[in-house]
Design an enzyme around this catalytic site. Structure first.
Site, PDB file in Angstrom:
ATOM      1  CE  LYS A  38      -7.709  25.383  27.484  1.00  0.00           C
ATOM      2  NZ  LYS A  38      -8.040  23.981  27.210  1.00  0.00           N
ATOM      3  CG  ASP A  88     -12.129  21.987  24.119  1.00  0.00           C
ATOM      4  OD1 ASP A  88     -11.371  22.943  23.884  1.00  0.00           O
ATOM      5  OD2 ASP A  88     -12.030  21.259  25.122  1.00  0.00           O
ATOM      6  CD  GLN A 108      -6.811  21.116  29.090  1.00  0.00           C
ATOM      7  OE1 GLN A 108      -7.675  21.963  28.994  1.00  0.00           O
ATOM      8  NE2 GLN A 108      -5.795  21.044  28.255  1.00  0.00           N
TER       9      GLN A 108
HETATM   10  N1  GUN Z   1      -5.442  19.242  25.454  1.00  0.00           N
HETATM   11  C1  GUN Z   1      -4.594  19.804  24.558  1.00  0.00           C
HETATM   12  N2  GUN Z   1      -5.223  20.786  23.872  1.00  0.00           N
HETATM   13  C2  GUN Z   1      -6.482  20.833  24.346  1.00  0.00           C
HETATM   14  C3  GUN Z   1      -7.610  21.656  24.043  1.00  0.00           C
HETATM   15  O1  GUN Z   1      -7.603  22.525  23.167  1.00  0.00           O
HETATM   16  N3  GUN Z   1      -8.730  21.393  24.765  1.00  0.00           N
HETATM   17  C4  GUN Z   1      -8.783  20.431  25.718  1.00  0.00           C
HETATM   18  N4  GUN Z   1      -9.944  20.247  26.356  1.00  0.00           N
HETATM   19  N5  GUN Z   1      -7.764  19.654  26.024  1.00  0.00           N
HETATM   20  C5  GUN Z   1      -6.615  19.871  25.340  1.00  0.00           C
END
Ligand code: GUN
Length: 290
Positions: free
Chosen positions: A52, A119, A96
Site C-alpha cells: 500500500k 477502507d 490493518q
Molecule cells: N486485512 C485484510 N484485508 C484488509 C483490508 O482491505 N484493509 C485492512 N485495513 N485490513 C485488511
C-alpha cells in the site's frame, strides 16, 4: 476465455491518479496523504501495508506508517486515531486487520472518522454504500467493480453468486452487485458455510465471485460454461517443483476452470492489485471532498 488482468487494470488507475496528483501539486496544492497503522508483526499484514505504501509513493501520495507493538493498549490506539481524525493534513486512515485480541476491531473501526475511512469499513460507509449514496467502497469489492466495468463485463440481469459472507469482501460484494446502478443490477445469491448444496448454486452463476479462503475449492464441475469467474483467494500451497517450495493459488482451480469460463481473474495478478487501486481511489476522493 478472457483474462481479467488486474495488474494491467490497476496500472491504468495508478497512472490516472499519478496525473491527477501531478496537476494538484503543480497548482501549489499538497498531495493526498494516507496514514496506515500496523499493530504487531503479522507477516501477511507487513506485506500488504508495504505494498500500500509503495503504491502511494508511486502515484505521488504522501504515506505515513505508524507501528505499534502487539501489546499496545486500546487507549493508546484510539487516542492516536482521534488525533489523526483531527489532523487537516491526513486524508485517509487505515488500520490493518487482523488486530491482536485485546483490541476490538469494531471499536477501532468506529473510531476512525467516516470521512477518512478509506477502507470503507465504518458502519456509516457500509450504510451509505447499501443505500447507494456516495460512500467509500471497501477496497476489495470496489476494486472488483472497477475490474468488471473496465473490462466491459455486463452485470445487469445476470445471476451473481458470491461465495463467502465476510464483512470486508463477501457481504459488501453482494450488496454492490445488487444495487440499482452500473455495475450492479444483478440477481445475487450469497453462499456460505451453511449452504446446503453449494454446487447447485454455483452452477447457476453467470458471475461467480469466490471469497471463501479455501485453496482451489472451486473446481471445474462447479462452474457453468461461459461464466465470469472472480477469484478473491490468495494462498501458498506446497509445491516441490518450484524454487521457493510453494506456489500461489486462489480459491478457484484456475487451470481447470479457465477453459470453461468466458472471463477469469488470475491469482496472483487479478483481484489483489485492484484492492490497492481502490484504496488509492478512495484516498484521492477523501482528499477532494475536503
Ligand atoms: N486485512 C485484510 N484485508 C484488509 C483490508 O482491505 N484493509 C485492512 N485495513 N485490513 C485488511
Amino acid at each position: 476465455m478472457k483474462l481479467l488482468d488486474g495488474k494491467a487494470c490497476s496500472e491504468s488507475i495508478l497512472q490516472e491518479l499519478t496525473d491527477q496528483t501531478r496537476e494538484l501539486t503543480a497548482a501549489g496544492k499538497r498531495s493526498p496523504h494516507l496514514v496506515a497503522i500496523l499493530v504487531g508483526e503479522n507477516p501477511a499484514s507487513e506485506t500488504y501495508v508495504a505494498s500500500k505504501q509503495a503504491n502511494c509513493e508511486k502515484v505521488g501520495f504522501r504515506s505515513t506508517l505508524i507501528r505499534y507493538a502487539s501489546d499496545v493498549t486500546s487507549e493508546v490506539l484510539l487516542a492516536k486515531l482521534q488525533e489523526l481524525n483531527q489532523d487537516p493534513e491526513v486524508d485517509g486512515i487505515l488500520v490493518q486487520l487482523p488486530l491482536p485480541k485485546q483490541l476490538s476491531e469494531t471499536l477501532v473501526i468506529e473510531t476512525i472518522s467516516p470521512e477518512k475511512d478509506v477502507d470503507g469499513f465504518h458502519p456509516v460507509n457500509i450504510g451509505r454504500m447499501s443505500k447507494n449514496i456516495p460512500a467509500f467502497l471497501p477496497a476489495t469489492p470496489g476494486g472488483i467493480l472497477q475490474l468488471l466495468s473496465r473490462n466491459d463485463i455486463e452485470t445487469a440481469g445476470k445471476h451473481c453468486v458470491v461465495l463467502g459472507r465476510s464483512n470486508i469482501v463477501g457481504m459488501p460484494m453482494a450488496i454492490l452487485m445488487a444495487r440499482n446502478t452500473n455495475p450492479g443490477n444483478a440477481t445475487v445469491t450469497i453462499c456460505h458455510s451453511r449452504t446446503a448444496d453449494l454446487k447447485a448454486m454455483t452452477l447457476q452463476a453467470d458471475i461467480l465471485i469466490a471469497a471463501v479462503g479455501k485453496p482451489l475449492m472451486v473446481t471445474a464441475d462447479m462452474v457453468k460454461s461461459g461464466a465470469v469467474v472472480v477469484d478473491v483467494g490468495i494462498h501458498r500451497v506446497a509445491d516441490d517443483t518450484k524454487p521457493k517450495g510453494y506456489r500461489i493459488v486462489g480459491d478457484v482451480d484456475f487451470d481447470a476452470v479457465a477453459p470453461i469460463a468466458s472471463a477469469i481473474t488470475p491469482v496472483p495478478g487479478g483481484v489483489g492489485p485492484m484492492t490497492i487501486a481502490q484504496l488509492l481511489l478512495n484516498t484521492m476522493e477523501a482528499y477532494l471532498r475536503k
